[in-house]
Design an enzyme around this catalytic site. Structure first.
Site, mmCIF file in Angstrom:
data_model
loop_
_atom_site.group_PDB
_atom_site.id
_atom_site.type_symbol
_atom_site.label_atom_id
_atom_site.label_comp_id
_atom_site.label_asym_id
_atom_site.label_seq_id
_atom_site.Cartn_x
_atom_site.Cartn_y
_atom_site.Cartn_z
ATOM 1 N N ASP A 1 -11.779 8.944 9.931
ATOM 2 C CA ASP A 1 -11.586 8.564 8.529
ATOM 3 C C ASP A 1 -12.085 7.147 8.289
ATOM 4 O OD1 ASP A 1 -8.791 8.488 6.161
ATOM 5 O OD2 ASP A 1 -10.919 8.913 5.920
ATOM 6 N N ALA B 1 3.127 7.809 3.452
ATOM 7 C CA ALA B 1 3.684 6.517 3.880
ATOM 8 C C ALA B 1 3.550 5.471 2.797
ATOM 9 C CB ALA B 1 2.921 6.044 5.119
ATOM 10 N N GLY C 1 -0.281 9.044 1.210
ATOM 11 C CA GLY C 1 0.387 10.337 1.087
ATOM 12 C C GLY C 1 1.785 10.329 1.651
ATOM 13 N N GLY D 1 0.831 -1.202 0.000
ATOM 14 C CA GLY D 1 0.000 0.000 0.000
ATOM 15 C C GLY D 1 0.862 1.247 0.000
ATOM 16 N N LYS E 1 4.774 0.139 8.117
ATOM 17 C CA LYS E 1 4.460 1.443 7.520
ATOM 18 C C LYS E 1 5.724 2.283 7.608
ATOM 19 C CE LYS E 1 1.190 4.640 9.135
ATOM 20 N NZ LYS E 1 -0.225 5.096 9.224
ATOM 21 N N VAL F 1 3.397 1.024 2.786
ATOM 22 C CA VAL F 1 3.308 -0.137 3.666
ATOM 23 C C VAL F 1 3.893 -1.342 2.960
ATOM 24 C CG1 VAL F 1 1.755 -1.659 4.929
ATOM 25 C CG2 VAL F 1 1.241 0.760 4.750
HETATM 26 C C1 6PV Z 1 -3.680 -9.912 1.267
HETATM 27 O O1 6PV Z 1 -3.674 -8.733 0.551
HETATM 28 C C2 6PV Z 1 -3.690 -7.608 1.296
HETATM 29 C C3 6PV Z 1 -4.103 -6.468 0.624
HETATM 30 C C4 6PV Z 1 -4.127 -5.262 1.307
HETATM 31 C C5 6PV Z 1 -3.735 -5.201 2.651
HETATM 32 C C6 6PV Z 1 -3.326 -6.365 3.310
HETATM 33 N N1 6PV Z 1 -2.937 -6.357 4.651
HETATM 34 C C7 6PV Z 1 -2.586 -5.269 5.381
HETATM 35 N N2 6PV Z 1 -2.393 -5.410 6.699
HETATM 36 C C8 6PV Z 1 -2.100 -4.334 7.451
HETATM 37 C C9 6PV Z 1 -1.977 -3.074 6.868
HETATM 38 C C10 6PV Z 1 -1.772 -1.878 7.698
HETATM 39 C C11 6PV Z 1 -2.027 -1.899 9.063
HETATM 40 C C12 6PV Z 1 -1.906 -0.732 9.822
HETATM 41 C C13 6PV Z 1 -1.552 0.458 9.213
HETATM 42 C C14 6PV Z 1 -1.509 1.737 9.986
HETATM 43 O O2 6PV Z 1 -1.233 2.781 9.437
HETATM 44 N N3 6PV Z 1 -1.789 1.729 11.258
HETATM 45 C C15 6PV Z 1 -1.870 2.953 12.005
HETATM 46 C C16 6PV Z 1 -3.173 2.931 12.719
HETATM 47 O O3 6PV Z 1 -3.894 1.970 12.546
HETATM 48 N N4 6PV Z 1 -3.422 3.974 13.483
HETATM 49 C C17 6PV Z 1 -4.556 4.139 14.267
HETATM 50 C C18 6PV Z 1 -5.613 3.176 14.265
HETATM 51 C C19 6PV Z 1 -6.715 3.420 15.073
HETATM 52 C C20 6PV Z 1 -6.782 4.582 15.863
HETATM 53 C C21 6PV Z 1 -5.739 5.495 15.842
HETATM 54 C C22 6PV Z 1 -4.635 5.288 15.038
HETATM 55 C C23 6PV Z 1 -1.258 0.479 7.878
HETATM 56 C C24 6PV Z 1 -1.386 -0.664 7.131
HETATM 57 C C25 6PV Z 1 -2.137 -2.995 5.475
HETATM 58 O O4 6PV Z 1 -1.957 -1.801 4.830
HETATM 59 C C26 6PV Z 1 -2.169 -1.746 3.426
HETATM 60 C C27 6PV Z 1 -3.073 -0.552 3.140
HETATM 61 C C28 6PV Z 1 -3.332 -0.452 1.636
HETATM 62 C C29 6PV Z 1 -4.233 0.756 1.364
HETATM 63 N N5 6PV Z 1 -5.481 0.655 2.106
HETATM 64 C C30 6PV Z 1 -5.265 0.551 3.550
HETATM 65 C C31 6PV Z 1 -4.405 -0.680 3.872
HETATM 66 N N6 6PV Z 1 -2.452 -4.084 4.748
HETATM 67 C C32 6PV Z 1 -3.316 -7.580 2.627
#
Ligand code: 6PV
Length: 335
Positions: A131, A22, A20, A17, A39, A24
């Site tokens: 969001d 970041a 802006g 992923g 990330k 992942v």
């Molecule tokens: C199997 O194919 C796939 C296909 C796609 C994804 C996956 N899996 C998969 N697992 C984990 C992630 C992830 C987890 C946490 C954060 C994060 O930024 N946390 C920060 C956070 O959660 N703050 C927060 C939460 C609650 C309150 C306050 C603060 C960022 C990314 C991911 O990302 C990929 C992106 C792609 C674009 N759309 C969004 C997800 N993808 C798997």
């Protein structure tokens, strides 16, 4: 590009992923062999001392809920932040809905109850998401939902009632008061987004959609949307309760927890309680770590219980996850 800070700790694989600030990457935590999402944020792109990142990280350290993506480790170098998070192998809820076109009322209820418990928990610990959209809702291997905040929105310091000026989040799911730039109550903004989300789950398309922003804003501010014939009376009612243009008329999260649509089919009201114990001590994991490091498990716990969100924290939390799923605890020696 090789990241030195991750060497010997994680095996970085493909990018899953980009946003802006970041990107992942999928990675493997070498000591346990578990998949994680890292990330990576370039500090120069974020600038101004990254206060929002630090605020989000402090928020994440406070948060431990079975429907919110777990923080495992934070690594800061001169030029990057690496935020090691729980990997959700089921991908985005959005893709799941698209592939199924729309969900039955029963399926939508099971998913929506999980999102609602995550949002209620967040509000209960003083954070507002702001969001909420399908892209920020992921699925784990057992189709449990995991809420994330990919877009890096700041969280209010003053808890729920503080009026927040900064508008953020995508307009499609944004509440009328948010796009009017008025002062607004964070918790009420999340309820509107939950309404848009539930509508999307039940209908397979969005209540307010437009090819251009101007008309989209007009539609949102009008609060008018179509009710497809297949929507049950109860579904129409709960969506109406959430998509009230006037925040004062809008249902609260607490009222939603025991809404008739939520408890239909003799289901209990949703609770904001987490199934995860905060800073949980698990002796099975401590024994496995103690054996591996040839140290007393009590001494291991002394280190873990500092919750520095270093590699030890990540290892402990990943093993704790496996332990809770009844999987064998493995620590690879080829690290
Ligand atoms: C199997 O194919 C796939 C296909 C796609 C994804 C996956 N899996 C998969 N697992 C984990 C992630 C992830 C987890 C946490 C954060 C994060 O930024 N946390 C920060 C956070 O959660 N703050 C927060 C939460 C609650 C309150 C306050 C603060 C960022 C990314 C991911 O990302 C990929 C992106 C792609 C674009 N759309 C969004 C997800 N993808 C798997």
């Amino acid at each position: 590009v090789k990241y030195n800070a991750l060497k010997y700790l994680y095996d970085v694989e493909k990018t899953i992923g980009t946003g802006g600030f970041a990107k992942v990457k999928l990675a493997t935590h070498l000591l346990t062999g578990e998949k994680v999402a890292i990330k990576i944020m370039n500090k120069s792109l974020i600038g101004d001392g990254c206060p929002r990142i630090k605020m989000e990280l402090e928020a994440l350290k406070d948060i431990s809920h079975h429907h919110i993506c777990k923080l495992y480790q934070v690594i800061e170098t001169k030029e990057h932040f690496f935020i090691v998070m729980e990997y959700c192998s089921g991908g985005e809820l959005f893709d799941h809905i698209v592939e199924k076109n729309k969900l039955s009322e029963f399926e939508a209820r099971l998913f929506f109850r999980q999102i609602l418990s995550a949002v209620a928990y967040l509000h209960n610990v003083g954070y507002v998401h702001r969001d909420l959209k399908p892209e920020n809702i992921l699925l784990d291997r057992d189709l449990n939902l995991k809420l994330i905040d990919f877009g890096l929105c700041a969280k209010p310091v003053g808890g729920m009632s503080s009026h927040l000026q900064t508008s953020c989040g995508s307009p499609t799911y944004a509440a009328p008061e948010l796009i009017k730039g008025h002062q607004y109550i964070g918790g009420k903004v999340d309820v509107w987004s939950l309404g848009v989300l539930l509508y999307a789950l039940l209908c397979g398309f969005l209540p307010f959609d437009c090819d251009n922003i101007e008309n989209l804003y007009k539609k949102i501010l009008s609060g008018k949307y179509s009710e497809p014939s297949w929507l049950s009376e109860e579904s129409r009612k709960i969506i109406r309760d959430m998509l009230q243009v006037d925040p004062k008329e809008r249902i609260t999260v607490d009222e939603l927890l025991s809404h008739q649509w939520i408890t239909m089919g003799c289901l209990d009201p949703v609770t904001h309680n987490s199934l995860n114990l905060y800073h949980e001590k698990n002796n099975e994991v401590l024994n496995a770590l103690g054996k591996y490091h040839m140290i007393e498990s009590e001494e291991i716990w002394e280190r873990i219980n500092k919750w520095d969100y270093d590699y030890d924290t990540a290892t402990y939390l990943l093993l704790l996850n496996r332990c809770k799923q009844g999987l064998p605890l493995r620590l690879s020696t080829q690290s």
